[in-house]
Design an enzyme around this catalytic site. Structure first.
Site, PDB file in Angstrom:
ATOM      1  N   GLU A 198       4.768  -2.794  15.314  1.00 59.35           N
ATOM      2  CA  GLU A 198       6.207  -2.594  15.205  1.00 59.35           C
ATOM      3  C   GLU A 198       6.659  -1.612  16.285  1.00 59.35           C
ATOM      4  O   GLU A 198       7.702  -0.986  16.164  1.00 59.35           O
ATOM      5  CB  GLU A 198       6.610  -2.158  13.811  1.00 59.35           C
ATOM      6  N   CYS A 236       4.686  -2.569   8.530  1.00 62.72           N
ATOM      7  CA  CYS A 236       3.242  -2.295   8.468  1.00 62.72           C
ATOM      8  C   CYS A 236       2.422  -3.448   7.920  1.00 62.72           C
ATOM      9  O   CYS A 236       1.193  -3.443   8.052  1.00 62.72           O
ATOM     10  CB  CYS A 236       2.985  -1.073   7.598  1.00 62.72           C
ATOM     11  N   THR A 267       4.604  12.552   9.268  1.00 59.72           N
ATOM     12  CA  THR A 267       3.661  11.469   8.934  1.00 59.72           C
ATOM     13  C   THR A 267       3.336  10.602  10.151  1.00 59.72           C
ATOM     14  O   THR A 267       2.832   9.494  10.001  1.00 59.72           O
ATOM     15  CB  THR A 267       4.237  10.564   7.818  1.00 59.72           C
ATOM     16  N   SER A 286      12.224   4.810   0.383  1.00 61.50           N
ATOM     17  CA  SER A 286      11.104   3.985   0.859  1.00 61.50           C
ATOM     18  C   SER A 286       9.896   4.133  -0.070  1.00 61.50           C
ATOM     19  O   SER A 286       9.144   3.190  -0.277  1.00 61.50           O
ATOM     20  CB  SER A 286      10.742   4.344   2.304  1.00 61.50           C
ATOM     21  N   HIS A 296      -2.139   0.424   1.765  1.00 62.89           N
ATOM     22  CA  HIS A 296      -1.406   0.920   2.928  1.00 62.89           C
ATOM     23  C   HIS A 296      -1.162   2.418   2.712  1.00 62.89           C
ATOM     24  O   HIS A 296      -0.673   2.818   1.657  1.00 62.89           O
ATOM     25  CB  HIS A 296      -0.070   0.177   3.077  1.00 62.89           C
ATOM     26  N   ASN A 316       0.025   8.130   9.871  1.00 65.06           N
ATOM     27  CA  ASN A 316       0.348   6.715   9.661  1.00 65.06           C
ATOM     28  C   ASN A 316       0.112   5.914  10.946  1.00 65.06           C
ATOM     29  O   ASN A 316       0.647   6.279  11.995  1.00 65.06           O
ATOM     30  CB  ASN A 316       1.823   6.606   9.233  1.00 65.06           C
ATOM     31  N   SER A 344       7.657  -2.041   5.160  1.00 68.24           N
ATOM     32  CA  SER A 344       9.049  -1.774   4.778  1.00 68.24           C
ATOM     33  C   SER A 344       9.902  -2.979   5.109  1.00 68.24           C
ATOM     34  O   SER A 344       9.577  -3.786   5.970  1.00 68.24           O
ATOM     35  CB  SER A 344       9.569  -0.558   5.540  1.00 68.24           C
TER      36      SER A 344
HETATM   37  P1  HMG Z   1       9.918  15.544   2.586  1.00 70.66           P
HETATM   38  O1  HMG Z   1      11.252  15.623   1.985  1.00 70.66           O
HETATM   39  O2  HMG Z   1       9.708  16.285   3.849  1.00 70.66           O
HETATM   40  O3  HMG Z   1       8.793  16.055   1.625  1.00 70.66           O
HETATM   41  O4  HMG Z   1       9.613  14.012   2.841  1.00 70.66           O
HETATM   42  P2  HMG Z   1       8.860  16.394   0.051  1.00 70.66           P
HETATM   43  O5  HMG Z   1       9.708  17.585  -0.149  1.00 70.66           O
HETATM   44  O6  HMG Z   1       9.177  15.142  -0.737  1.00 70.66           O
HETATM   45  O7  HMG Z   1       7.349  16.811  -0.159  1.00 70.66           O
HETATM   46  C1  HMG Z   1       6.317  15.879  -0.017  1.00 70.66           C
HETATM   47  C2  HMG Z   1       5.315  16.147  -1.137  1.00 70.66           C
HETATM   48  O8  HMG Z   1       4.748  17.426  -0.925  1.00 70.66           O
HETATM   49  C3  HMG Z   1       5.937  16.176  -2.544  1.00 70.66           C
HETATM   50  O9  HMG Z   1       4.967  15.633  -3.403  1.00 70.66           O
HETATM   51  C4  HMG Z   1       6.106  17.669  -2.794  1.00 70.66           C
HETATM   52  O10 HMG Z   1       6.122  18.008  -4.171  1.00 70.66           O
HETATM   53  C5  HMG Z   1       4.870  18.209  -2.104  1.00 70.66           C
HETATM   54  P3  HMG Z   1       5.433  14.674  -4.626  1.00 70.66           P
HETATM   55  O11 HMG Z   1       6.257  15.531  -5.515  1.00 70.66           O
HETATM   56  O12 HMG Z   1       6.250  13.567  -4.015  1.00 70.66           O
HETATM   57  O13 HMG Z   1       4.138  14.211  -5.221  1.00 70.66           O
HETATM   58  N1  HMG Z   1       4.979  19.615  -1.691  1.00 70.66           N
HETATM   59  C6  HMG Z   1       4.028  20.534  -1.916  1.00 70.66           C
HETATM   60  N2  HMG Z   1       2.820  20.442  -2.504  1.00 70.66           N
HETATM   61  C7  HMG Z   1       2.050  21.579  -2.552  1.00 70.66           C
HETATM   62  N3  HMG Z   1       2.457  22.775  -2.052  1.00 70.66           N
HETATM   63  C8  HMG Z   1       3.667  22.898  -1.439  1.00 70.66           C
HETATM   64  C9  HMG Z   1       4.508  21.740  -1.355  1.00 70.66           C
HETATM   65  N4  HMG Z   1       5.727  21.510  -0.825  1.00 70.66           N
HETATM   66  C10 HMG Z   1       6.018  20.217  -1.040  1.00 70.66           C
HETATM   67  N5  HMG Z   1       4.035  24.074  -0.947  1.00 70.66           N
HETATM   68  C11 HMG Z   1       8.888  11.782   2.849  1.00 70.66           C
HETATM   69  C12 HMG Z   1       8.611  13.177   2.309  1.00 70.66           C
HETATM   70  C13 HMG Z   1       7.815  10.837   2.347  1.00 70.66           C
HETATM   71  C14 HMG Z   1      10.246  11.299   2.331  1.00 70.66           C
HETATM   72  C15 HMG Z   1       8.893  11.858   4.394  1.00 70.66           C
HETATM   73  O14 HMG Z   1       7.638  12.238   4.873  1.00 70.66           O
HETATM   74  C16 HMG Z   1       9.283  10.539   5.058  1.00 70.66           C
HETATM   75  O15 HMG Z   1      10.451  10.211   5.183  1.00 70.66           O
HETATM   76  N6  HMG Z   1       8.277   9.764   5.527  1.00 70.66           N
HETATM   77  C17 HMG Z   1       8.514   8.505   6.239  1.00 70.66           C
HETATM   78  C18 HMG Z   1       8.688   7.355   5.285  1.00 70.66           C
HETATM   79  C19 HMG Z   1       7.421   7.033   4.523  1.00 70.66           C
HETATM   80  O16 HMG Z   1       6.322   7.330   4.955  1.00 70.66           O
HETATM   81  N7  HMG Z   1       7.566   6.362   3.379  1.00 70.66           N
HETATM   82  C20 HMG Z   1       6.440   5.914   2.596  1.00 70.66           C
HETATM   83  C21 HMG Z   1       6.691   4.611   1.874  1.00 70.66           C
HETATM   84  S1  HMG Z   1       7.335   3.369   2.965  1.00 70.66           S
HETATM   85  C22 HMG Z   1       5.953   2.854   3.880  1.00 70.66           C
HETATM   86  O17 HMG Z   1       4.851   3.156   3.553  1.00 70.66           O
HETATM   87  C23 HMG Z   1       6.235   2.020   5.094  1.00 70.66           C
HETATM   88  C24 HMG Z   1       6.028   2.721   6.415  1.00 70.66           C
HETATM   89  O18 HMG Z   1       4.658   2.856   6.690  1.00 70.66           O
HETATM   90  C25 HMG Z   1       6.738   1.925   7.526  1.00 70.66           C
HETATM   91  C26 HMG Z   1       6.432   0.461   7.666  1.00 70.66           C
HETATM   92  O19 HMG Z   1       6.155  -0.292   6.761  1.00 70.66           O
HETATM   93  O20 HMG Z   1       6.575   0.039   8.813  1.00 70.66           O
HETATM   94  C27 HMG Z   1       6.638   4.092   6.448  1.00 70.66           C
END
Ligand code: HMG
Length: 445
Positions: free
Chosen positions: A83, A120, A163, A211, A244, A328, A364
């Protein structure tokens, strides 16, 4: 019926490394545990200035063909899943073939080449295409080369920046494979979603939180569809379940959901009920919110049980080892998870021949696919040949200034020319632009 599957695999990581709990967290003013514990990541792999999807894909394919003693005539099909393509017409597979023709005798003029796009999941879809081509008997005894390659970069400041990753996985698909046989049965969960997309732009528009929900919803749909086709499955049918892995924390959520789903109405649910009660059933609730609260409570309790934790440690955790160090890789990510699991088995003297894997792919936009694989007799030799640990170890650890420059150098909208941070050796490199705007490549000894 012909046995068709993955005969060999090779992995190629970007030559740079960004330390997430160190370099990145410090700049962001974040607690390092957000990365190591929350997202489950220690580092991202990054491409140096002479690397891109073609060099990484061609390097992985070169290693694979050399190791298996293959010549271009042995390959009837080259599909690249990506992609991160930079051309809307000429497929990346033609560039890769051009690279490989620099180092092998002969050519790929009689190989069918293409490019697959569906975020992906395209890597798994390319496996599918190769599988169908061989099963249809159109391959003339030849194998297919499937390459999943991406530079998974996000815009600076996007939540997804943590990521990122860059790397390629090359796979040889053949009859009587040495590594894994693919199941005929598949399950799909597919819907028109706008969680992550790149409408003619390099960096994705992402609704990160959504997502995550879409991943879970489509994956569950695919699991239901798979069970409809393959019949009842239990959580102990599979030695590993590579999913994935955009980041390991995502798989932590998906695994819990899958476990709850698969154990519903089984002896395991009954046995767990003594400690945590039975799973909430929707029909027992008057309103949806109360039902969802009850589900959340059950999941929290399930996560804490010894039984679940043991299953997770044995079946899921080993699939995440490489991902923790690279981030990723989009299309390559689920294939890295499989390699990670089999590497764990080889390192721990686990006999995998005849064992099954439950493979969950996702892209996605959105689509999930579930199929199973049976590990073949020669798996150990194939996995031992991987040199991924050496590659990860050899990466150059970039500081923040390096990171800012290298991100700009890979930004298609910027014209930044920087000195490489590493010295290429025995690999293909980007070698500038041709007269029609094409990218040029050369092999460096
Ligand atoms: P964010 O807002 O920066 O992070 O974005 P957060 O605040 O949600 O924290 C992440 C995790 O860390 C959470 O865990 C927090 O609690 C924890 P959860 O509650 O969700 O289990 N955390 C801590 N843990 C321990 N000590 C601490 C601490 N602070 C926080 N101090 C987000 C996270 C995934 C939204 C961001 O990284 C993002 O936008 N990523 C890109 C999109 C993505 O990867 N999505 C995944 C599903 S879609 C997919 O897989 C397709 C993809 O590969 C693309 C494709 O298909 O082409 C992306």
């Amino acid at each position: 019926m012909k046995s068709v599957g993955i005969d060999a695999v090779e992995i190629w990581t970007g030559n740079l490394k960004l330390d997430l709990p160190g370099t990145f967290a410090e700049q962001m003013g974040d607690d390092p545990a957000k990365y190591t514990k929350g997202l489950g990541l220690n580092a991202s792999s990054f491409p140096d200035s002479y690397e891109d999807i073609v060099t990484m894909g061609a390097n992985a394919a070169h290693r694979l063909m050399e190791r298996k003693g293959l010549e271009p005539d042995d390959i009837g099909r080259i599909d690249v899943a990506t992609e991160s393509a930079f051309d809307n017409s000429k497929p990346v597979s033609t560039y890769v073939a051009g690279c490989l023709e620099q180092v092998f005798e002969g050519d790929f003029h009689h190989a069918n080449k293409g490019e697959r796009k569906f975020a992906c999941i395209a890597g798994t879809q390319s496996l599918d295409d190769a599988y169908n081509w061989i099963r249809a008997g159109r391959n003339r005894g030849r194998a297919a080369l499937v390459i999943a390659t991406d530079t998974a970069l996000y815009a600076r400041g996007d939540a997804g920046e943590a990521t990122q990753g860059a790397g390629a996985v090359a796979m040889l698909i053949s009859e009587d494979p040495d590594l894994v046989e693919l199941s005929t049965e598949q399950g799909f969960g597919s819907a028109d979603e706008t969680d992550f997309l790149k409408p003619n732009q390099q960096f994705p528009s992402v609704d990160g939180k959504r997502s995550v929900q879409v991943y879970l919803a489509r994956m569950r749909e695919a699991l239901v569809d798979y069970q409809r086709e393959a019949g009842t499955i239990t959580v102990d049918d599979f030695r590993y379940a590579p999913f994935h892995t955009p980041f390991p924390g995502m798989v932590r959520k998906a695994a819990l959901l899958a476990y709850r789903h698969i154990t519903r109405d089984t002896e395991i649910e009954d046995e767990l009920a003594e400690d945590i009660g039975r799973q909430p059933r929707e029909e027992a609730f008057d309103d949806e919110e109360a039902f969802h609260d009850a589900i959340r409570e059950y999941m929290d309790a399930l996560k804490g049980t010894d039984r679940y934790q043991e299953w997770y440690a044995n079946t899921i955790e080993p699939t995440l080892t490489i991902s923790r160090e690279v981030g990723n890789w989009y299309t390559g990510s689920v294939h890295v998870a499989r390699a990670s699991a089999l590497k764990h088995a080889a390192e721990n003297d686990i006999d995998m021949a005849g064992e099954a894997l439950l493979v969950g792919s996702y892209g996605s936009g959105a689509q999930a696919e579930i199929h199973t694989e049976v590990v073949q007799e020669n798996w150990h030799e194939e996995i031992e040949a991987l040199n991924v640990d050496d590659q990860l170890e050899a990466r150059y650890d970039i500081n923040w200034e390096d990171y800012e420059e290298i991100h700009d150098a890979h930004n298609h909208e910027m014209d930044v020319d920087i000195e490489p941070l590493t010295t290429p050796e025995g690999e293909f490199v980007f070698d500038g632009w041709g007269r029609m705007g094409e990218r040029k490549y050369r092999f460096v000894d």
